[in-house]
Design an enzyme around this catalytic site. Structure first.
Site, short mmCIF file in Angstrom:
data_model
loop_
_atom_site.label_atom_id
_atom_site.label_comp_id
_atom_site.label_asym_id
_atom_site.label_seq_id
_atom_site.Cartn_x
_atom_site.Cartn_y
_atom_site.Cartn_z
N TYR A 288 -1.09 7.25 3.24
CA TYR A 288 -0.23 6.48 4.35
C TYR A 288 1.26 6.58 4.26
O TYR A 288 1.69 7.35 3.51
CB TYR A 288 -0.70 5.12 4.15
CG TYR A 288 -1.90 4.46 4.85
CD1 TYR A 288 -2.97 5.18 4.44
CD2 TYR A 288 -1.94 3.47 5.44
CE1 TYR A 288 -4.20 5.13 5.01
CE2 TYR A 288 -3.20 3.01 6.28
CZ TYR A 288 -4.33 4.04 6.02
OH TYR A 288 -5.60 3.58 6.34
N HIS B 236 -3.23 6.83 -0.53
CA HIS B 236 -4.35 7.63 0.39
C HIS B 236 -3.50 8.10 1.85
O HIS B 236 -4.09 8.35 2.81
CB HIS B 236 -5.14 6.63 1.01
CG HIS B 236 -5.81 5.81 -0.19
ND1 HIS B 236 -5.70 4.61 -0.46
CD2 HIS B 236 -6.40 6.40 -1.26
CE1 HIS B 236 -6.30 4.17 -1.67
NE2 HIS B 236 -7.02 5.21 -1.96
N HIS C 47 0.77 -1.32 -0.06
CA HIS C 47 -0.01 0.16 0.03
C HIS C 47 0.79 1.19 -0.07
O HIS C 47 1.63 1.53 0.98
CB HIS C 47 -1.00 -0.16 1.23
CG HIS C 47 -2.15 0.71 1.00
ND1 HIS C 47 -1.86 2.32 1.42
CD2 HIS C 47 -3.23 0.71 1.04
CE1 HIS C 47 -3.00 2.79 1.06
NE2 HIS C 47 -3.96 2.04 1.03
#
Length: 170
Positions: free
Chosen positions: A84, A82, A79
């Site tokens: 992060y 977003h 990931h």
């Protein structure tokens, strides 16, 4: 498919069904990020990552990748979206570092690519061939909306499969 991520400056928050992205009322933990910028006005400020933090978190990603393979997952997505941790390195709005991990696009890509490559190095050849290099790129601030940056990131990391979502948050 297993998705691995690190919340970075978005961590220590309430679940989405309560007050999403708002700090926990108690029991908060220390946050780390490329730069000491809070995610939102009421968020705690993260501590800027030192090299030792970067090594520890990279090693945590590697350990999790090994566990995923041992558990039988045949796909792994890292990931990088977003807001992060890894996506916070990519944006010049959230990465204000003055070292080799900040500034130019190449420098801002350096740490996420270190994580991608370290994970790929420990995955079995079968998992690598299938999907050991899937990355989800997005940007809350639309900086990564540039398809050339997404392609550059993929090429530099030896990434064959790339998912790209762009969140247009104000």
């Amino acid at each position: 498919c297993l998705q691995l991520g690190h919340s970075g400056r978005k961590g220590s928050t309430q679940p989405g069904w309560e007050r999403m992205d708002h700090p926990l009322e108690r029991g908060n933990w220390e946050l780390v990020a490329p730069s000491p910028l809070p995610y939102a006005g009421d968020s705690q400020a993260p501590r800027e990552m030192k090299r030792a933090d970067m090594d520890r978190i990279r090693d945590d990603f590697v350990r999790a990748a090994k566990y995923a393979e041992e558990a039988g997952f045949d796909m792994l997505e890292i990931h990088c979206a977003h807001g992060y941790l890894l996506s916070s390195f990519l944006s010049p709005l959230t990465n204000l570092r003055a070292d080799e991990y900040g500034g130019s696009v190449g420098n801002r890509l350096r740490y996420p690519l270190e994580v991608f490559r370290a994970c790929r190095a420990v995955l079995a050849p079968m998992m690598q061939a299938r999907s050991g290099s899937i990355v989800n790129l997005a940007s809350v601030n639309q900086i990564v909306a540039n398809p050339n940056l997404a392609a550059y990131t993929a090429a530099k990391g030896g990434i064959r499969a790339l998912t790209k979502a762009v969140a247009a948050h104000a």
